[in-house]
Motif scaffolding. Structure first.
Motif, PDB file in Angstrom:
ATOM      1  N   VAL A 100     -10.410 -11.848 -11.693  1.00 34.57           N
ATOM      2  CA  VAL A 100      -9.079 -12.467 -11.734  1.00 34.57           C
ATOM      3  C   VAL A 100      -8.676 -12.771 -13.168  1.00 34.57           C
ATOM      4  N   SER A 101      -9.629 -13.188 -13.994  1.00 33.93           N
ATOM      5  CA  SER A 101      -9.302 -13.501 -15.389  1.00 33.93           C
ATOM      6  C   SER A 101      -8.904 -12.260 -16.184  1.00 33.93           C
ATOM      7  N   GLN A 102      -9.265 -11.074 -15.691  1.00 30.60           N
ATOM      8  CA  GLN A 102      -8.952  -9.833 -16.408  1.00 30.60           C
ATOM      9  C   GLN A 102      -7.740  -9.111 -15.854  1.00 30.60           C
ATOM     10  N   LEU A 103      -7.078  -9.674 -14.866  1.00 25.18           N
ATOM     11  CA  LEU A 103      -5.875  -9.038 -14.327  1.00 25.18           C
ATOM     12  C   LEU A 103      -4.775  -9.043 -15.380  1.00 25.18           C
ATOM     13  N   GLY A 104      -4.010  -7.958 -15.411  1.00 25.36           N
ATOM     14  CA  GLY A 104      -2.934  -7.839 -16.397  1.00 25.36           C
ATOM     15  C   GLY A 104      -1.576  -8.155 -15.802  1.00 25.36           C
ATOM     16  N   GLY A 226     -14.076 -27.683 -12.530  1.00 25.90           N
ATOM     17  CA  GLY A 226     -13.790 -27.784 -13.953  1.00 25.90           C
ATOM     18  C   GLY A 226     -14.474 -26.694 -14.750  1.00 25.90           C
ATOM     19  N   VAL A 227     -15.741 -26.433 -14.467  1.00 26.99           N
ATOM     20  CA  VAL A 227     -16.481 -25.373 -15.158  1.00 26.99           C
ATOM     21  C   VAL A 227     -15.863 -24.012 -14.839  1.00 26.99           C
ATOM     22  N   TYR A 228     -15.513 -23.801 -13.587  1.00 30.07           N
ATOM     23  CA  TYR A 228     -14.922 -22.525 -13.172  1.00 30.07           C
ATOM     24  C   TYR A 228     -13.602 -22.279 -13.910  1.00 30.07           C
ATOM     25  N   THR A 229     -12.812 -23.345 -14.043  1.00 28.28           N
ATOM     26  CA  THR A 229     -11.533 -23.210 -14.743  1.00 28.28           C
ATOM     27  C   THR A 229     -11.744 -22.921 -16.224  1.00 28.28           C
ATOM     28  N   MET A 230     -12.708 -23.573 -16.848  1.00 25.34           N
ATOM     29  CA  MET A 230     -12.991 -23.318 -18.263  1.00 25.34           C
ATOM     30  C   MET A 230     -13.490 -21.887 -18.485  1.00 25.34           C
ATOM     31  N   LEU A 231     -14.280 -21.380 -17.550  1.00 24.35           N
ATOM     32  CA  LEU A 231     -14.828 -20.035 -17.707  1.00 24.35           C
ATOM     33  C   LEU A 231     -13.790 -18.948 -17.458  1.00 24.35           C
ATOM     34  N   PHE A 232     -12.955 -19.141 -16.434  1.00 21.19           N
ATOM     35  CA  PHE A 232     -12.121 -18.033 -15.970  1.00 21.19           C
ATOM     36  C   PHE A 232     -10.628 -18.331 -15.947  1.00 21.19           C
ATOM     37  N   GLY A 233     -10.220 -19.560 -16.198  1.00 23.55           N
ATOM     38  CA  GLY A 233      -8.811 -19.866 -16.271  1.00 23.55           C
ATOM     39  C   GLY A 233      -8.258 -20.479 -14.998  1.00 23.55           C
ATOM     40  N   LEU A 235      -5.712 -19.593 -13.037  1.00 22.00           N
ATOM     41  CA  LEU A 235      -5.397 -18.685 -11.936  1.00 22.00           C
ATOM     42  C   LEU A 235      -6.638 -18.405 -11.096  1.00 22.00           C
ATOM     43  N   ALA A 236      -7.770 -18.170 -11.748  1.00 23.09           N
ATOM     44  CA  ALA A 236      -9.016 -17.929 -11.016  1.00 23.09           C
ATOM     45  C   ALA A 236      -9.399 -19.149 -10.185  1.00 23.09           C
ATOM     46  N   MET A 237      -9.179 -20.336 -10.725  1.00 26.47           N
ATOM     47  CA  MET A 237      -9.488 -21.547  -9.971  1.00 26.47           C
ATOM     48  C   MET A 237      -8.614 -21.652  -8.721  1.00 26.47           C
ATOM     49  N   LEU A 238      -7.313 -21.327  -8.854  1.00 29.92           N
ATOM     50  CA  LEU A 238      -6.413 -21.371  -7.702  1.00 29.92           C
ATOM     51  C   LEU A 238      -6.790 -20.329  -6.656  1.00 29.92           C
ATOM     52  N   LEU A 240      -9.816 -19.146  -6.178  1.00 29.29           N
ATOM     53  CA  LEU A 240     -11.036 -19.645  -5.547  1.00 29.29           C
ATOM     54  C   LEU A 240     -10.709 -20.681  -4.477  1.00 29.29           C
ATOM     55  N   LEU A 241      -9.830 -21.626  -4.794  1.00 31.48           N
ATOM     56  CA  LEU A 241      -9.462 -22.650  -3.825  1.00 31.48           C
ATOM     57  C   LEU A 241      -8.814 -22.036  -2.589  1.00 31.48           C
ATOM     58  N   HIS A 242      -7.970 -21.046  -2.799  1.00 33.72           N
ATOM     59  CA  HIS A 242      -7.293 -20.395  -1.678  1.00 33.72           C
ATOM     60  C   HIS A 242      -8.298 -19.670  -0.783  1.00 33.72           C
ATOM     61  N   GLN A 243      -9.252 -18.976  -1.403  1.00 31.09           N
ATOM     62  CA  GLN A 243     -10.255 -18.262  -0.614  1.00 31.09           C
ATOM     63  C   GLN A 243     -11.212 -19.226   0.083  1.00 31.09           C
ATOM     64  N   ALA A 244     -11.527 -20.337  -0.571  1.00 28.31           N
ATOM     65  CA  ALA A 244     -12.374 -21.343   0.068  1.00 28.31           C
ATOM     66  C   ALA A 244     -11.663 -21.935   1.282  1.00 28.31           C
ATOM     67  N   ARG A 245     -10.377 -22.197   1.141  1.00 29.03           N
ATOM     68  CA  ARG A 245      -9.600 -22.700   2.284  1.00 29.03           C
ATOM     69  C   ARG A 245      -9.614 -21.693   3.430  1.00 29.03           C
ATOM     70  N   GLY A 246      -9.447 -20.408   3.109  1.00 33.38           N
ATOM     71  CA  GLY A 246      -9.490 -19.389   4.145  1.00 33.38           C
ATOM     72  C   GLY A 246     -10.837 -19.335   4.839  1.00 33.38           C
ATOM     73  N   ALA A 247     -11.920 -19.490   4.074  1.00 32.50           N
ATOM     74  CA  ALA A 247     -13.260 -19.484   4.661  1.00 32.50           C
ATOM     75  C   ALA A 247     -13.452 -20.684   5.585  1.00 32.50           C
ATOM     76  N   ILE A 248     -12.952 -21.851   5.170  1.00 34.21           N
ATOM     77  CA  ILE A 248     -13.092 -23.056   5.985  1.00 34.21           C
ATOM     78  C   ILE A 248     -12.283 -22.919   7.273  1.00 34.21           C
ATOM     79  N   ARG A 249     -11.081 -22.366   7.182  1.00 38.83           N
ATOM     80  CA  ARG A 249     -10.285 -22.149   8.395  1.00 38.83           C
ATOM     81  C   ARG A 249     -10.980 -21.177   9.338  1.00 38.83           C
ATOM     82  N   THR A 250     -11.615 -20.151   8.793  1.00 37.03           N
ATOM     83  CA  THR A 250     -12.341 -19.216   9.646  1.00 37.03           C
ATOM     84  C   THR A 250     -13.523 -19.900  10.306  1.00 37.03           C
ATOM     85  N   LEU A 251     -14.265 -20.708   9.533  1.00 38.50           N
ATOM     86  CA  LEU A 251     -15.362 -21.476  10.113  1.00 38.50           C
ATOM     87  C   LEU A 251     -14.873 -22.343  11.259  1.00 38.50           C
TER      88      LEU A 251
END
Length: 383
Positions: A100-104, A226-233, A235-238, A240-251
Motif C-alpha cells: 500500500v505504501s508503494q501505490l502510485g 502507531g508503529v504500522y503508521t510510521m513504517l508504511f504511512g 493510508l496503509a494504517m487505514l 489495515l483497519l478496514h481489513q481488520a474490521r472485515g475479518a471481525i465481521r466475518t468472524l
C-alpha cells in the motif's frame, strides 16, 4: 507394462486424507504472493483472485468429510501448521503495509492500477486474516501452554480484537445460548443487530473480568497501529483497519450461523451448534466446522474434534454461509427458521428475555421457505 506397474505405478501411494489440512496454507500463501509482488497492473491484480474463487467453488460443490485423524499421527505436525499459519499472518500484515505504501497516485494510469490493487486487497485480505489469523488464534487461546495462548492473543491484537480472548471463553463458552452470550443469535435476530449486540457484550464481559488485561491489550493495539503508521504511512494504517474490521465481521457472521436460534430455551436435549461437514471448510478453517464438539471439549486440539451427529444441517461450507449471512440475511433467516421449525415438529419457541444492556431483541419472526434437498451443496434457497 507389468514392470512399470511394479516399479513406478506400484510405488505411488495416496496421501492420507488428513493431509488436506494443508489446504489452510493455500489462501495465506496466495495473499502473500499477491502482496509481496505488488503493486500490479490491473489485469494482473484481478488474476490473483482466481485461487479464492476456485476455493469458493470447491467449497460449494465439494464433498463432505466426517473422519477423525487417527491417534498414531503426531500432534507436532498440526502444531507446526499452526505456527506456520501464524508466521504467514504476520508476514502478510507487513507485506500489506509495504504494498500500500508503494501505490502510485500521480496519473490516471497509476490511480487505476492502485485502485485495482486495493479492490483485490478488499476482496482477499480480510478473508485471509480470518483463515491465517483468527482461526489459528482461536485454537491457540484454548491451549494450556502460556506461550501458545500469548501467540493467539498477539494474532488477535494485530487485528484490534485482543479482548476476544477473554470474551470468547468467559462469555461464549461459559454462557452458551443465554441472553448474555455474545455469540449466539436469537431466532429472528438480524446479523446487524447481532453484530452490534455482540460487540457491546464482548467488551462488557472482558472489561468486567480483567480490566487490567483489557487495558494492556488496548495499549498494545494502539502502539502497533502507531508503529504500522510510521513504517508504511496513514493510508496503509487505514487499509489495515478496514481489513481488520472485515475479518471481525466475518468472524461474527460465523458465530451467527453456527448457533443461530440454539438458545437456552431449546429444551434439555438442545444441540450446541449447527452441523457442517464440508471438507474444504474443515481443512481451511482448522476444523472450526466441528464446533459442537469444540464446546463439549474446548481443550481438545482441532485435529481430534469429532463431527456432530445431531442438530440442523448447514447447506453450504463456511465461506458461502458467511456471504449468505452478510449479503442476504433475510433470506438466510427465512430458511433457518424453517429448518428449526422442522426439527421441533413445527413448534415455535420464544426468544429468551434479555436485559436492556444486552441489546437482544424480544420477538420471534416465524420462518418459511423450502427445505434444502442436499446436505453439502446446492442452489441458494430463495428468500
Amino acid at each position: 507394462m507389468s514392470i512399470l506397474s511394479k516399479t513406478r505405478l506400484g510405488a505411488i501411494r495416496p496421501l492420507p486424507w488428513w493431509t488436506g489440512y494443508s489446504l489452510s496454507l493455500v489462501f495465506p500463501l496466495t495473499v502473500l504472493g499477491f502482496l509481496a509482488s505488488g503493486p500490479h497492473r490491473p489485469l494482473v491484480a484481478l488474476l490473483w483472485t482466481l485461487p479464492m474463487l476456485l476455493l469458493l467453488l470447491a467449497e460449494y460443490f465439494g464433498p463432505a468429510e466426517t473422519r477423525v485423524v487417527p491417534e498414531p499421527v503426531p500432534a507436532s505436525l498440526f502444531d507446526a501448521l499452526l505456527y506456520l499459519l501464524s508466521v504467514l499472518q504476520l508476514l502478510n500484515l507487513f507485506a500489506l503495509g509495504r504494498m500500500v505504501s508503494q501505490l502510485g497516485w500521480s496519473g490516471m494510469a497509476e490511480v487505476g492500477a492502485s485502485l485495482a490493487d486495493l479492490l483485490v486487497v478488499r476482496t482477499m485480505v480480510s478473508a485471509d486474516f480470518v483463515s491465517a489469523g483468527i482461526c489459528p488464534a482461536h485454537e491457540l487461546i484454548h491451549r494450556r501452554s502460556a506461550g501458545q495462548r500469548h501467540l493467539g492473543r498477539l494474532l488477535l491484537a494485530t487485528l484490534g480484537y485482543d479482548h476476544f480472548y477473554l470474551a470468547h471463553k468467559l462469555g461464549h463458552h461459559a454462557r452458551l445460548g443465554s441472553a448474555d452470550d455474545p455469540s449466539t443469535a436469537f431466532r429472528g435476530e438480524s446479523f446487524e443487530a447481532f453484530y452490534r449486540r455482540g460487540l457491546r457484550q464482548q467488551w462488557r464481559i472482558a472489561w468486567s473480568a480483567r480490566r487490567g488485561a483489557v487495558l494492556a491489550g488496548m495499549a498494545f493495539e494502539l502502539g502497533w497501529l502507531g508503529v504500522y503508521t510510521m513504517l508504511f504511512g496513514p493510508l496503509a494504517m487505514l487499509v489495515l483497519l478496514h481489513q481488520a474490521r472485515g475479518a471481525i465481521r466475518t468472524l461474527e457472521s460465523v458465530n451467527y450461523f453456527q448457533h443461530y436460534g440454539l438458545t437456552e430455551d431449546s429444551g434439555p436435549g438442545r444441540v450446541l451448534a449447527w452441523r457442517n461437514d464440508s471438507a474444504v471448510s474443515l481443512f481451511m478453517f482448522l476444523a472450526l466446522t466441528r464446533h459442537a464438539d469444540h464446546h463439549r471439549r474446548p481443550g481438545v486440539s482441532f485435529w481430534a474434534l469429532r463431527p456432530a451427529a445431531e442438530g440442523p444441517q448447514m447447506p453450504y461450507g463456511y465461506m458461502v454461509m458467511a456471504l449468505w449471512v452478510q449479503r442476504r440475511n433475510e433470506s438466510f433467516r427465512t430458511w433457518a427458521e424453517r429448518q428449526l421449525d422442522l426439527g421441533r415438529g413445527g413448534v415455535e419457541p420464544r426468544l429468551p428475555k434479555a436485559d436492556t444492556a444486552s441489546g437482544a431483541i424480544r420477538t420471534a419472526f416465524p420462518g418459511s421457505g423450502k427445505r434444502d434437498r442436499r446436505n453439502g451443496a446446492g442452489r441458494m434457497p430463495a428468500g
